[in-house]
Design a protein around this motif. Structure first.
Motif, mmCIF file in Angstrom:
data_model
loop_
_atom_site.group_PDB
_atom_site.id
_atom_site.type_symbol
_atom_site.label_atom_id
_atom_site.label_comp_id
_atom_site.label_asym_id
_atom_site.label_seq_id
_atom_site.Cartn_x
_atom_site.Cartn_y
_atom_site.Cartn_z
ATOM 1 N N ASP A 271 32.520 32.481 47.211
ATOM 2 C CA ASP A 271 31.694 33.383 46.417
ATOM 3 C C ASP A 271 32.066 34.845 46.318
ATOM 4 N N ASP A 272 32.706 35.278 47.370
ATOM 5 C CA ASP A 272 33.222 36.839 47.368
ATOM 6 C C ASP A 272 34.227 36.769 46.256
ATOM 7 N N TYR A 273 35.059 35.905 46.467
ATOM 8 C CA TYR A 273 36.568 35.824 45.605
ATOM 9 C C TYR A 273 35.875 35.689 44.030
ATOM 10 N N ALA A 274 35.078 34.875 43.954
ATOM 11 C CA ALA A 274 34.497 34.739 42.242
ATOM 12 C C ALA A 274 34.064 36.099 41.833
ATOM 13 N N VAL A 275 33.164 36.995 42.709
ATOM 14 C CA VAL A 275 32.798 38.174 42.117
ATOM 15 C C VAL A 275 34.017 39.026 41.463
ATOM 16 N N PHE A 276 34.846 39.223 42.125
ATOM 17 C CA PHE A 276 35.903 40.328 41.582
ATOM 18 C C PHE A 276 36.986 39.516 40.558
ATOM 19 N N THR A 277 37.121 37.836 40.885
ATOM 20 C CA THR A 277 37.892 37.527 39.982
ATOM 21 C C THR A 277 37.444 37.317 38.585
ATOM 22 N N LEU A 278 36.075 36.863 38.605
ATOM 23 C CA LEU A 278 35.380 36.553 37.266
ATOM 24 C C LEU A 278 35.516 38.357 36.452
ATOM 25 N N GLU A 279 35.057 39.292 37.126
ATOM 26 C CA GLU A 279 35.231 40.612 36.810
ATOM 27 C C GLU A 279 36.495 41.024 35.939
ATOM 28 N N GLN A 280 37.487 40.567 36.706
ATOM 29 C CA GLN A 280 38.805 41.009 36.173
ATOM 30 C C GLN A 280 39.069 40.041 35.006
ATOM 31 N N ASP B 255 34.840 51.885 32.950
ATOM 32 C CA ASP B 255 34.637 50.954 33.981
ATOM 33 C C ASP B 255 35.695 51.459 35.005
ATOM 34 N N ALA B 256 36.951 52.020 34.686
ATOM 35 C CA ALA B 256 38.013 52.527 35.506
ATOM 36 C C ALA B 256 37.401 53.753 36.361
ATOM 37 N N ASP B 257 36.589 54.543 35.789
ATOM 38 C CA ASP B 257 36.255 55.564 36.292
ATOM 39 C C ASP B 257 35.109 55.256 37.472
ATOM 40 N N LYS B 258 34.631 54.091 37.003
ATOM 41 C CA LYS B 258 33.434 53.704 38.268
ATOM 42 C C LYS B 258 33.689 52.727 39.010
ATOM 43 N N ALA B 259 35.176 52.400 39.099
ATOM 44 C CA ALA B 259 35.512 51.430 40.045
ATOM 45 C C ALA B 259 35.432 51.734 41.501
ATOM 46 N N MET C 64 42.740 44.651 42.543
ATOM 47 C CA MET C 64 43.723 44.761 41.603
ATOM 48 C C MET C 64 43.050 45.358 40.177
ATOM 49 N N ARG C 65 41.565 45.153 40.130
ATOM 50 C CA ARG C 65 41.119 45.483 38.785
ATOM 51 C C ARG C 65 41.789 47.045 38.159
ATOM 52 N N ALA C 66 41.497 47.924 39.199
ATOM 53 C CA ALA C 66 41.930 49.365 38.546
ATOM 54 C C ALA C 66 43.526 49.161 38.047
ATOM 55 N N ALA C 67 44.197 48.640 38.476
ATOM 56 C CA ALA C 67 45.798 48.574 38.092
ATOM 57 C C ALA C 67 45.683 47.629 36.632
ATOM 58 N N TYR C 68 44.920 46.567 36.469
ATOM 59 C CA TYR C 68 44.883 45.898 35.261
ATOM 60 C C TYR C 68 44.057 46.686 34.248
ATOM 61 N N LEU C 69 43.033 47.367 34.493
ATOM 62 C CA LEU C 69 42.466 48.240 33.637
ATOM 63 C C LEU C 69 43.436 49.227 33.021
ATOM 64 N N SER C 70 44.334 49.751 33.760
ATOM 65 C CA SER C 70 45.204 50.839 33.797
ATOM 66 C C SER C 70 46.155 50.318 32.457
#
Length: 259
Positions: free
Chosen positions: A41-50, A93-97, A126-132
């Motif tokens: 459940d925890d993993y799904a949140v950030f992975t599906l966001e990415q 999204d990057a600013d609000k991460a 890792m989302r911030a790096a991917y967004l960059s």
């Protein structure tokens, strides 16, 4: 007779107490066995966001590809709009991460399942790096789409076609890599555990995918597949560097004074 009744009554009560204790113990064991749900459940949140960010980047690339296939006013304007809108959203999204913080409760569950806590937290952040990376790619595409003059765009078209192809191919390799990175975390899980990963994560992916994917039970095998995608990305990076080198040389030759 009264003594027998008292003994029987006490014994019945004891049996009830013992039965209750056993049932309570079974419930605790069942809870422990289903702790894997907390991880998924925890993993799904950030992975599906990415994955959602990757899907947005897919749409921007698709719009640019449509323009290159059909160089019309409508396709150009659509490409400009999709690229600019996606860029604006990703910058916001990057600013609000917010940095991911691993709770003590989940840390304990990860330890129970032999999952490296530090590695897990790094992946979640890792989302911030991917967004960059997406943002830089979109800025480059926007630069080549911006000129109002068709003559200017024609001068830049070869570079735009190359960079579009580079980003498209890189995106394909990265999506395969990220798909198998999901497999990496849950390799060796089977039965209800594997089915729960499928239900909560795999079925909800919009972008991460691999050609003819096979769910592997061995992390070693998964890492081999991930390394193949890394090799592809390195080769693409080498091609990009070669292209930049040639472009710089051409520019240098153009600037040389004619005799």
């Amino acid at each position: 007779m009264k003594k027998m009744m008292r003994k029987t009554g006490f014994g019945g009560a004891l049996l009830i107490i013992l039965a209750s204790a056993l049932l309570a113990g079974c419930g605790k064991e069942a809870d422990d066995r289903e702790n894997y749900r907390k991880i998924v459940d925890d993993y799904a949140v950030f992975t599906l966001e990415q994955d959602g960010d990757s899907a947005a980047y897919d749409r921007a690339l698709e719009a640019v590809g449509s323009y290159l296939e059909n160089d019309s006013g409508d396709s150009l304007e659509n490409a400009r709009k999709v690229v600019s809108d996606t860029l604006e959203q990703m910058e916001s999204d990057a600013d609000k991460a917010v940095s991911y913080e691993l709770s003590e409760e989940l840390a304990a569950v990860l330890a129970e399942y032999g999952v490296d806590q530090e590695e897990y937290a790094i992946n979640a952040n890792m989302r911030a790096a991917y967004l960059s990376d997406y943002i830089e790619g979109l800025k480059t595409l926007r630069y080549y789409l911006e000129p109002e003059s068709k003559a200017e765009r024609d001068l830049l078209r070869d570079d735009l076609e190359f960079l579009y192809g580079f980003q498209r191919d890189s995106q394909t390799s990265e999506k395969g890599f990220y798909y198998y990175s999901i497999n990496y975390w849950f390799a060796g899980w089977d039965g209800d555990q594997k089915a729960y990963v499928e239900e909560k994560v795999i079925k909800n992916l919009k972008s991460y995918e691999a050609e003819n994917p096979v769910w592997e039970d061995s992390r070693d095998v998964v890492e081999q597949k991930m390394n193949l995608y890394l090799d592809q990305m390195e080769e693409l990076q080498y091609r990009l560097e070669e292209h930049i080198g040639r472009s710089q040389e051409d520019l240098y030759q153009m600037e040389l004074p004619s005799e």
